[in-house]
Design an enzyme around this catalytic site. Structure first.
Site, PDB file in Angstrom:
ATOM      1  N   HIS A 160     -20.757  22.776  -1.374  1.00  0.00           N
ATOM      2  CA  HIS A 160     -20.646  23.280  -2.729  1.00  0.00           C
ATOM      3  C   HIS A 160     -19.469  24.234  -2.863  1.00  0.00           C
ATOM      4  O   HIS A 160     -19.233  25.022  -1.958  1.00  0.00           O
ATOM      5  CB  HIS A 160     -21.944  24.035  -3.069  1.00  0.00           C
ATOM      6  CG  HIS A 160     -21.989  24.497  -4.483  1.00  0.00           C
ATOM      7  ND1 HIS A 160     -22.140  23.632  -5.544  1.00  0.00           N
ATOM      8  CD2 HIS A 160     -21.892  25.738  -5.005  1.00  0.00           C
ATOM      9  CE1 HIS A 160     -22.148  24.325  -6.673  1.00  0.00           C
ATOM     10  NE2 HIS A 160     -21.993  25.600  -6.370  1.00  0.00           N
ATOM     11  N   GLU A 170      -3.861  -0.965 -10.761  1.00  0.00           N
ATOM     12  CA  GLU A 170      -3.113   0.154 -10.163  1.00  0.00           C
ATOM     13  C   GLU A 170      -1.755   0.323 -10.848  1.00  0.00           C
ATOM     14  O   GLU A 170      -1.348   1.443 -11.191  1.00  0.00           O
ATOM     15  CB  GLU A 170      -2.930  -0.081  -8.662  1.00  0.00           C
ATOM     16  CG  GLU A 170      -4.241   0.049  -7.900  1.00  0.00           C
ATOM     17  CD  GLU A 170      -4.132  -0.172  -6.396  1.00  0.00           C
ATOM     18  OE1 GLU A 170      -5.052   0.216  -5.674  1.00  0.00           O
ATOM     19  OE2 GLU A 170      -3.121  -0.756  -5.936  1.00  0.00           O
ATOM     20  N   LYS A 214       3.161   1.799  -3.058  1.00  0.00           N
ATOM     21  CA  LYS A 214       2.226   1.907  -4.205  1.00  0.00           C
ATOM     22  C   LYS A 214       1.630   3.321  -4.271  1.00  0.00           C
ATOM     23  O   LYS A 214       1.617   3.956  -5.313  1.00  0.00           O
ATOM     24  CB  LYS A 214       1.143   0.848  -4.048  1.00  0.00           C
ATOM     25  CG  LYS A 214       0.077   0.775  -5.140  1.00  0.00           C
ATOM     26  CD  LYS A 214      -1.099   1.682  -4.963  1.00  0.00           C
ATOM     27  CE  LYS A 214      -1.825   1.601  -3.656  1.00  0.00           C
ATOM     28  NZ  LYS A 214      -2.594   0.401  -3.447  1.00  0.00           N
ATOM     29  N   CYS A 252       0.803  -1.238   0.000  1.00  0.00           N
ATOM     30  CA  CYS A 252       0.000   0.000   0.000  1.00  0.00           C
ATOM     31  C   CYS A 252       0.835   1.288   0.000  1.00  0.00           C
ATOM     32  O   CYS A 252       0.567   2.207  -0.781  1.00  0.00           O
ATOM     33  CB  CYS A 252      -0.900   0.043   1.229  1.00  0.00           C
ATOM     34  SG  CYS A 252      -1.610  -1.534   1.688  1.00  0.00           S
ATOM     35  N   TYR A 271      -6.886  -5.519  -8.313  1.00  0.00           N
ATOM     36  CA  TYR A 271      -6.353  -4.265  -7.745  1.00  0.00           C
ATOM     37  C   TYR A 271      -4.942  -3.963  -8.263  1.00  0.00           C
ATOM     38  O   TYR A 271      -4.654  -2.875  -8.740  1.00  0.00           O
ATOM     39  CB  TYR A 271      -6.198  -4.411  -6.234  1.00  0.00           C
ATOM     40  CG  TYR A 271      -7.415  -4.343  -5.374  1.00  0.00           C
ATOM     41  CD1 TYR A 271      -7.752  -3.168  -4.710  1.00  0.00           C
ATOM     42  CD2 TYR A 271      -8.199  -5.469  -5.144  1.00  0.00           C
ATOM     43  CE1 TYR A 271      -8.831  -3.114  -3.851  1.00  0.00           C
ATOM     44  CE2 TYR A 271      -9.281  -5.427  -4.284  1.00  0.00           C
ATOM     45  CZ  TYR A 271      -9.598  -4.244  -3.641  1.00  0.00           C
ATOM     46  OH  TYR A 271     -10.661  -4.195  -2.793  1.00  0.00           O
TER      47      TYR A 271
HETATM   48  P1  NDP Z   1      -6.960  -9.778  -7.118  1.00  0.00           P
HETATM   49  O1  NDP Z   1      -7.596 -10.947  -6.506  1.00  0.00           O
HETATM   50  O2  NDP Z   1      -7.525  -8.426  -6.878  1.00  0.00           O
HETATM   51  O3  NDP Z   1      -6.871  -9.970  -8.680  1.00  0.00           O
HETATM   52  C1  NDP Z   1      -6.292 -11.111  -9.241  1.00  0.00           C
HETATM   53  C2  NDP Z   1      -6.530 -11.027 -10.729  1.00  0.00           C
HETATM   54  O4  NDP Z   1      -5.786 -12.048 -11.380  1.00  0.00           O
HETATM   55  C3  NDP Z   1      -7.992 -11.205 -11.094  1.00  0.00           C
HETATM   56  O5  NDP Z   1      -8.273 -10.318 -12.144  1.00  0.00           O
HETATM   57  C4  NDP Z   1      -8.041 -12.661 -11.530  1.00  0.00           C
HETATM   58  O6  NDP Z   1      -9.049 -12.894 -12.484  1.00  0.00           O
HETATM   59  C5  NDP Z   1      -6.676 -12.818 -12.193  1.00  0.00           C
HETATM   60  N1  NDP Z   1      -6.168 -14.184 -12.179  1.00  0.00           N
HETATM   61  C6  NDP Z   1      -6.159 -15.060 -11.149  1.00  0.00           C
HETATM   62  N2  NDP Z   1      -5.559 -16.201 -11.511  1.00  0.00           N
HETATM   63  C7  NDP Z   1      -5.172 -16.053 -12.790  1.00  0.00           C
HETATM   64  C8  NDP Z   1      -4.499 -16.885 -13.709  1.00  0.00           C
HETATM   65  N3  NDP Z   1      -4.095 -18.104 -13.375  1.00  0.00           N
HETATM   66  N4  NDP Z   1      -4.266 -16.417 -14.951  1.00  0.00           N
HETATM   67  C9  NDP Z   1      -4.659 -15.163 -15.289  1.00  0.00           C
HETATM   68  N5  NDP Z   1      -5.292 -14.327 -14.463  1.00  0.00           N
HETATM   69  C10 NDP Z   1      -5.541 -14.764 -13.215  1.00  0.00           C
HETATM   70  O7  NDP Z   1      -5.439  -9.878  -6.661  1.00  0.00           O
HETATM   71  P2  NDP Z   1      -4.215  -8.869  -6.751  1.00  0.00           P
HETATM   72  O8  NDP Z   1      -3.030  -9.712  -6.999  1.00  0.00           O
HETATM   73  O9  NDP Z   1      -4.509  -7.743  -7.682  1.00  0.00           O
HETATM   74  O10 NDP Z   1      -4.176  -8.298  -5.278  1.00  0.00           O
HETATM   75  C11 NDP Z   1      -4.158  -9.186  -4.164  1.00  0.00           C
HETATM   76  C12 NDP Z   1      -4.989  -8.636  -3.047  1.00  0.00           C
HETATM   77  O11 NDP Z   1      -4.311  -7.573  -2.415  1.00  0.00           O
HETATM   78  C13 NDP Z   1      -6.320  -8.055  -3.494  1.00  0.00           C
HETATM   79  O12 NDP Z   1      -7.326  -9.017  -3.542  1.00  0.00           O
HETATM   80  C14 NDP Z   1      -6.610  -7.018  -2.456  1.00  0.00           C
HETATM   81  O13 NDP Z   1      -7.362  -7.603  -1.429  1.00  0.00           O
HETATM   82  C15 NDP Z   1      -5.229  -6.599  -1.974  1.00  0.00           C
HETATM   83  N6  NDP Z   1      -4.868  -5.280  -2.527  1.00  0.00           N
HETATM   84  C16 NDP Z   1      -5.580  -4.194  -2.155  1.00  0.00           C
HETATM   85  C17 NDP Z   1      -5.294  -2.953  -2.661  1.00  0.00           C
HETATM   86  C18 NDP Z   1      -6.092  -1.774  -2.242  1.00  0.00           C
HETATM   87  O14 NDP Z   1      -6.779  -1.862  -1.217  1.00  0.00           O
HETATM   88  N7  NDP Z   1      -6.076  -0.681  -2.991  1.00  0.00           N
HETATM   89  C19 NDP Z   1      -4.207  -2.756  -3.615  1.00  0.00           C
HETATM   90  C20 NDP Z   1      -3.548  -3.962  -3.972  1.00  0.00           C
HETATM   91  C21 NDP Z   1      -3.865  -5.172  -3.442  1.00  0.00           C
HETATM   92  P3  NDP Z   1     -10.590 -13.058 -12.082  1.00  0.00           P
HETATM   93  O15 NDP Z   1     -11.080 -11.683 -11.740  1.00  0.00           O
HETATM   94  O16 NDP Z   1     -11.195 -13.581 -13.316  1.00  0.00           O
HETATM   95  O17 NDP Z   1     -10.621 -14.009 -10.945  1.00  0.00           O
END
Ligand code: NDP
Length: 463
Positions: free
Chosen positions: A439, A184, A51, A48, A180
């Site tokens: 406003h 980002e 980032k 976080c 996310y």
């Molecule tokens: P996310 O779970 O947000 O996203 C993972 C992404 O990868 C999804 O789009 C998923 O697709 C895709 N995916 C999963 N497996 C595969 C695969 N084998 N091949 C291709 N695509 C795949 O995880 P992140 O890694 O982005 O972040 C991890 C966690 O960290 C988040 O869930 C969040 O909770 C936290 N985080 C929070 C932030 C914030 O609060 N601003 C910032 C960054 C991270 P699909 O959608 O189809 O499942």
């Protein structure tokens, strides 16, 4: 009664572990906390905090462009990646010092080593080759980016952890994922001048968010020049002559880039932790299974934060830590409340959201009123930037309760924090309507959308 070296042994010095360790030590309990890397964990060291600093850095390119409409002439600009990295590292070191200092002042013993469980009360400190015992053990070891071992050439790819410390800024990057981190970082790299391609396996990015925001963000990102390829995955990565990378997609398309970043989710850090020796049960992705009070199947072992794979968010880990301390050391059993957690995606424009999306609400409530405003925020009038803001309220027609609020646009994350209060409190649309606007702000739209844009009945949009 058995006598242990410590009342509490915390494994993991991230947001959750440090909070639990500090609060418990401050109560006069004998606490030890072990961390194998750096105190602060994912959020502070490789999540976080860095980032958000990178997000700020990447926004300057648009600020410079927008300045002209307000009468400013900005001279030639240039960006120096090593300066950003060095300044970010300095800030992280400062925060790490604060985490450590808080633990020391509270009287916790700090152990700089990887530790593993030997049994339900015994922990082996690997760097010192000795064991210690504790009455209660809290596992708060977090998670790590998934590496995608099935992808040929995965070893050539980076994850967000490496992205924070690249020796040089790539000229072109491909990012796999639509969550996310992928979204980002696509915006960060694009804002810093990197040719950026986002590759997502689904139909629309950010699968867990409201569809109007997902579509609108997709459009805005493409308008900026970020290429988004949906319904595709990486099939293979190879190093080519000159050191660049050739990436082949499932669509057959080939891309030549300097870095391929995987952002496909995060996995709990439970491998090799000795959980089986202690008898702690884990789930399908290695997550520690806990009950409503964060207790594992072993009565004196608890787990909080990302390692439990509930909601992988820093404030959730901190909340779980405080509930753990209440439950175990203050005699006030408290289950973490994970309902209606507000969240932000620091994309550009930003997303801030709390409560149910229209689609999720439509599955649970017979009739919804949806209030939707799509407009150009005032700050983009003189700048000439063609970027739209989206605000949406999802309301249960029967009770008038606001079930969800979704914002895309500048400061959406800040708005989500404040919207979380009325929505958590179960306030109604009438309460929103009775609230005077501030406003001129963009947020005033949230209290001035008096007529529903449309209704949803039995999950179907009507009128
Ligand atoms: P996310 O779970 O947000 O996203 C993972 C992404 O990868 C999804 O789009 C998923 O697709 C895709 N995916 C999963 N497996 C595969 C695969 N084998 N091949 C291709 N695509 C795949 O995880 P992140 O890694 O982005 O972040 C991890 C966690 O960290 C988040 O869930 C969040 O909770 C936290 N985080 C929070 C932030 C914030 O609060 N601003 C910032 C960054 C991270 P699909 O959608 O189809 O499942």
């Amino acid at each position: 009664m058995a006598s242990y070296d410590y009342d509490l042994f915390v494994i993991g010095g991230g947001s959750g572990g440090v909070r639990a360790g500090r609060l418990t030590a401050a109560m006069g309990k004998r606490v030890a906390i072990a961390e194998e890397h750096r105190f602060g964990g994912t959020c502070v060291i490789r999540g976080c905090v860095p980032k958000k600093l990178f997000v700020y850095a990447s926004q300057f390119s648009e600020h410079f462009e927008d300045a002209a409409g307000y009468g400013w002439t900005v001279g030639e600009t240039s960006f120096d990646w090593p300066t950003l990295i060095a300044n970010k590292d300095r800030e992280i070191a400062r925060l790490e010092g604060i985490y450590r200092g808080g633990l020391e002042r509270a009287g916790a013993a700090i152990i700089e080593s990887r530790v593993v469980l030997e049994d339900a009360h015994t922990v082996r400190i690997l760097a010192e080759d000795r064991t210690v015992t504790a009455d209660t053990i809290l596992v708060a070891v977090g998670g790590h980016s998934q590496r995608h071992p099935a992808l040929p050439g995965a070893e050539l790819c980076i994850t967000s952890s490496e992205a924070f410390n690249l020796p040089e800024l790539p000229k072109a990057i491909a990012i796999e994922g639509g969550g996310y981190i992928a979204v980002e970082f696509a915006n960060i790299f694009h804002g810093l001048g990197v040719e950026t391609t986002l590759i997502y396996r689904g139909k629309e990015i950010l699968s867990r968010f409201d569809m109007d925001l997902r579509r609108a963000l997709h459009r805005e990102m493409e308008k900026k020049g970020i290429r988004i390829v949906c319904q595709a995955v990486a099939h293979g990565v190879k190093r080519c002559e000159g050191g660049r990378l050739d990436l082949v997609l499932s669509t057959g398309e080939a891309l030549r880039v300097d870095q391929v970043m995987l952002a496909i989710g995060r996995t709990p850090n439970t491998d090799g932790l000795g959980l089986e020796k202690a008898g702690v049960e884990t789930g399908p992705v290695g997550e520690i299974i806990v009950d409503a009070h964060s207790r594992t199947n072993v009565p004196n072992i608890y787990a909080i934060g990302d390692v439990t794979n509930r909601l992988q968010l820093t404030p959730v880990a901190i909340h779980e830590a405080m509930c753990f301390v209440d439950t175990v050391f203050r005699g006030r059993p408290t289950a973490p409340d994970l309902d209606c957690v507000a969240t932000a995606v620091f994309s550009q424009p930003e997303i801030g959201t709390v409560g149910l999306s229209e689609d999720d609400a439509g599955k649970r409530f017979a009739e919804l009123e949806v209030y939707l405003a799509i407009f150009r925020p005032m700050r983009h009038t003189l700048s000439g930037r063609e970027e739209k803001m989206v605000m949406k309220l999802v309301v249960d027609a029967a009770s008038r309760r606001v079930l969800g609020a979704h914002v895309l646009g500048p400061d959406a994350g800040e708005m989500a924090q404040l919207l979380a209060i009325p929505i958590k409190a179960g306030l109604t649309k009438d309460d929103f309507d009775r609230t005077m606007a501030v406003h001129p702000t963009a947020a005033e739209e949230l209290v001035t959308m008096y007529t529903p844009s449309y209704r949803v009945r039995d999950g179907e949009r009507v009128g």
